[in-house]
Design a protein around this motif. Structure first.
Motif, PDB file in Angstrom:
ATOM      1  N   GLY A 163      -6.590 -27.401 -26.549  1.00  0.00           N
ATOM      2  CA  GLY A 163      -6.892 -25.908 -26.278  1.00  0.00           C
ATOM      3  C   GLY A 163      -8.349 -25.562 -27.046  1.00  0.00           C
ATOM      4  N   ALA A 164      -8.688 -24.277 -26.899  1.00  0.00           N
ATOM      5  CA  ALA A 164      -9.876 -23.986 -27.646  1.00  0.00           C
ATOM      6  C   ALA A 164      -9.642 -23.539 -29.297  1.00  0.00           C
ATOM      7  N   SER A 165      -8.172 -23.048 -29.445  1.00  0.00           N
ATOM      8  CA  SER A 165      -7.969 -22.833 -30.698  1.00  0.00           C
ATOM      9  C   SER A 165      -6.334 -23.189 -31.185  1.00  0.00           C
ATOM     10  N   ALA A 166      -5.950 -23.076 -32.272  1.00  0.00           N
ATOM     11  CA  ALA A 166      -4.689 -23.467 -32.667  1.00  0.00           C
ATOM     12  C   ALA A 166      -4.091 -22.380 -33.559  1.00  0.00           C
ATOM     13  N   SER A 167      -2.646 -22.343 -33.697  1.00  0.00           N
ATOM     14  CA  SER A 167      -1.826 -21.428 -34.480  1.00  0.00           C
ATOM     15  C   SER A 167      -1.946 -21.786 -35.680  1.00  0.00           C
ATOM     16  N   ALA A 209     -12.158 -30.334 -18.678  1.00  0.00           N
ATOM     17  CA  ALA A 209     -11.043 -29.970 -19.649  1.00  0.00           C
ATOM     18  C   ALA A 209      -9.856 -30.477 -18.580  1.00  0.00           C
ATOM     19  N   VAL A 210      -9.013 -31.593 -19.302  1.00  0.00           N
ATOM     20  CA  VAL A 210      -7.815 -32.151 -18.402  1.00  0.00           C
ATOM     21  C   VAL A 210      -6.713 -31.753 -18.953  1.00  0.00           C
ATOM     22  N   ALA A 211      -5.857 -31.257 -17.943  1.00  0.00           N
ATOM     23  CA  ALA A 211      -4.666 -30.702 -18.234  1.00  0.00           C
ATOM     24  C   ALA A 211      -3.575 -31.632 -17.510  1.00  0.00           C
ATOM     25  N   GLY A 212      -2.528 -31.636 -18.200  1.00  0.00           N
ATOM     26  CA  GLY A 212      -1.184 -32.554 -17.775  1.00  0.00           C
ATOM     27  C   GLY A 212      -0.226 -31.640 -17.438  1.00  0.00           C
ATOM     28  N   GLY A 213      -0.017 -31.828 -16.179  1.00  0.00           N
ATOM     29  CA  GLY A 213       1.165 -30.972 -15.321  1.00  0.00           C
ATOM     30  C   GLY A 213       2.363 -30.912 -15.970  1.00  0.00           C
ATOM     31  N   GLN A 214       2.703 -31.836 -16.827  1.00  0.00           N
ATOM     32  CA  GLN A 214       4.003 -31.900 -17.467  1.00  0.00           C
ATOM     33  C   GLN A 214       3.947 -31.721 -19.120  1.00  0.00           C
ATOM     34  N   ASP A 215       2.631 -31.216 -19.388  1.00  0.00           N
ATOM     35  CA  ASP A 215       2.400 -31.162 -20.849  1.00  0.00           C
ATOM     36  C   ASP A 215       3.111 -29.824 -21.399  1.00  0.00           C
ATOM     37  N   GLN A 216       4.320 -29.862 -22.324  1.00  0.00           N
ATOM     38  CA  GLN A 216       4.949 -29.056 -22.966  1.00  0.00           C
ATOM     39  C   GLN A 216       4.208 -28.540 -24.221  1.00  0.00           C
ATOM     40  N   ALA A 217       3.408 -29.341 -24.876  1.00  0.00           N
ATOM     41  CA  ALA A 217       2.742 -28.885 -25.938  1.00  0.00           C
ATOM     42  C   ALA A 217       1.458 -28.068 -25.983  1.00  0.00           C
ATOM     43  N   SER A 218       0.744 -28.525 -24.700  1.00  0.00           N
ATOM     44  CA  SER A 218      -0.505 -27.605 -24.207  1.00  0.00           C
ATOM     45  C   SER A 218      -0.518 -27.240 -23.034  1.00  0.00           C
ATOM     46  N   PRO A 219      -0.080 -26.195 -22.574  1.00  0.00           N
ATOM     47  CA  PRO A 219       0.151 -25.728 -21.187  1.00  0.00           C
ATOM     48  C   PRO A 219      -1.271 -26.109 -20.363  1.00  0.00           C
ATOM     49  N   GLU A 227      -8.777 -22.534 -19.822  1.00  0.00           N
ATOM     50  CA  GLU A 227      -9.742 -21.330 -20.513  1.00  0.00           C
ATOM     51  C   GLU A 227     -10.857 -22.196 -21.034  1.00  0.00           C
ATOM     52  N   ILE A 228     -10.667 -23.338 -21.286  1.00  0.00           N
ATOM     53  CA  ILE A 228     -12.066 -24.062 -21.740  1.00  0.00           C
ATOM     54  C   ILE A 228     -12.964 -24.213 -20.431  1.00  0.00           C
ATOM     55  N   ALA A 229     -12.301 -24.802 -19.578  1.00  0.00           N
ATOM     56  CA  ALA A 229     -13.162 -25.033 -18.161  1.00  0.00           C
ATOM     57  C   ALA A 229     -13.772 -23.809 -17.558  1.00  0.00           C
ATOM     58  N   SER A 230     -13.237 -22.720 -17.850  1.00  0.00           N
ATOM     59  CA  SER A 230     -13.633 -21.319 -17.065  1.00  0.00           C
ATOM     60  C   SER A 230     -14.823 -20.837 -17.773  1.00  0.00           C
ATOM     61  N   ARG A 231     -14.571 -20.991 -19.400  1.00  0.00           N
ATOM     62  CA  ARG A 231     -15.824 -20.308 -20.309  1.00  0.00           C
ATOM     63  C   ARG A 231     -16.730 -21.216 -20.530  1.00  0.00           C
ATOM     64  N   ALA A 232     -16.702 -22.429 -20.433  1.00  0.00           N
ATOM     65  CA  ALA A 232     -17.912 -23.292 -20.730  1.00  0.00           C
ATOM     66  C   ALA A 232     -18.629 -23.055 -19.590  1.00  0.00           C
ATOM     67  N   ARG A 289     -20.855 -24.996 -18.178  1.00  0.00           N
ATOM     68  CA  ARG A 289     -20.800 -26.411 -17.257  1.00  0.00           C
ATOM     69  C   ARG A 289     -19.418 -27.077 -17.417  1.00  0.00           C
ATOM     70  N   GLY A 290     -18.301 -26.526 -17.353  1.00  0.00           N
ATOM     71  CA  GLY A 290     -17.118 -26.667 -17.566  1.00  0.00           C
ATOM     72  C   GLY A 290     -16.495 -26.851 -15.835  1.00  0.00           C
ATOM     73  N   ARG A 291     -15.328 -27.760 -15.824  1.00  0.00           N
ATOM     74  CA  ARG A 291     -14.653 -28.054 -14.793  1.00  0.00           C
ATOM     75  C   ARG A 291     -13.194 -28.423 -15.074  1.00  0.00           C
ATOM     76  N   LEU A 292     -12.272 -28.214 -14.594  1.00  0.00           N
ATOM     77  CA  LEU A 292     -10.649 -28.376 -14.772  1.00  0.00           C
ATOM     78  C   LEU A 292     -10.547 -29.573 -13.645  1.00  0.00           C
ATOM     79  N   VAL A 293      -9.539 -30.507 -14.476  1.00  0.00           N
ATOM     80  CA  VAL A 293      -9.033 -31.566 -13.791  1.00  0.00           C
ATOM     81  C   VAL A 293      -7.566 -31.668 -14.204  1.00  0.00           C
ATOM     82  N   VAL A 294      -6.579 -31.730 -13.254  1.00  0.00           N
ATOM     83  CA  VAL A 294      -4.985 -31.744 -13.312  1.00  0.00           C
ATOM     84  C   VAL A 294      -4.544 -32.792 -13.158  1.00  0.00           C
ATOM     85  N   VAL A 295      -3.921 -33.627 -14.165  1.00  0.00           N
ATOM     86  CA  VAL A 295      -3.067 -34.879 -13.759  1.00  0.00           C
ATOM     87  C   VAL A 295      -1.493 -34.453 -13.549  1.00  0.00           C
TER      88      VAL A 295
END
Length: 245
Positions: free
Chosen positions: A99-103, A185-195, A201-206, A208-214
């Protein structure tokens, strides 16, 4: 002498927290890809506290010339920081399961848990965030889970804590619009730690960003879905070079 800025870009792989270079063993990587290791994970711990800025600067200093930075989780965070701090050197970024930030509060809790209880105390909770239940049910037969279990139990708890505290300094969200290079920005469809929303957010705000979902991928995409990640990396490099991927 050749100008390093005019050479072909190097592909540099940045691993998740706690992982070393072996985390990429099952991924089909580009020829001559460079495997960077962070202090405390596959190399000696740093003398001073780790920060995202320091790790980003170290990556750029360690690998001359233009860079394609590929990172998973913490590695993706370092890649984003490096791209913002050194836009003249980073020609593209692929960040997976990050993600773009952390807690800071959550990261400090994880750091303290490792310091006070040791690695055995945080093992199962960490693995449950990293893998799908199906992969965990296969253990010890699943090679990715077996690697992660052995790796975590062998870590210095202080090094693991230092990694979480470095992640606590990660906040690129206000500057995502400054990323002028291609960003996948690659998202894992089963990713519990980083939804998925964090990758979106990264893909839409960069710019020249794009989103890929595995769809099948958990947080440790490189350990549970290495073939899919290899294809995504190859497609990213084609796309960032202006060729159809």
């Amino acid at each position: 002498m050749a100008d390093p800025q005019r050479s072909d870009p190097s592909v540099v792989l940045l691993p998740p927290v706690g992982n070393d270079a072996r985390t990429w063993d099952a991924v089909d990587l580009p020829d001559a890809a460079r495997l960077h290791q962070f202090p405390g994970f596959g190399r000696p711990r740093a003398a001073s506290p780790l920060t995202m800025a320091g790790l980003a600067d170290e990556v750029v200093a360690a690998h001359p010339g233009p860079l394609h930075l590929i990172g998973v989780s913490m590695g993706g965070m370092v890649a984003l920081n490096a791209a913002l701090r050194h836009p003249d050197r980073v020609v593209s970024v692929l960040v997976a399961c990050t993600g773009a930030s952390a807690s800071p509060a959550v990261m400090e809790q994880r750091a303290v848990a490792a310091e006070t209880g040791g690695m055995a105390a945080v093992l199962e909770d960490t693995l449950s965030r990293w893998f799908t239940p199906q992969a965990l049910a296969m253990a010890p037969a699943h090679p990715g889970v077996a690697y992660a279990r052995e790796l975590l139990l062998g870590l210095d708890p202080a090094a693991f804590a230092a990694g979480w505290r470095a992640i606590a300094t990660h906040d690129t969200a206000p500057r995502l619009g400054d990323l002028g290079m291609p960003v996948t920005a690659v998202a894992g469809g089963q990713d519990q730690a980083s939804p998925r929303s964090r990758s979106e957010e990264i893909a839409s705000r960069a710019p020249r960003g794009r989103l890929v979902v595995v769809d099948e991928a958990p947080h440790m995409i490189q350990l549970e879905q290495p073939a899919a990640l290899g294809r995504v990396i190859a497609e990213h490099l084609e796309w960032s070079a202006g060729r159809p991927g």
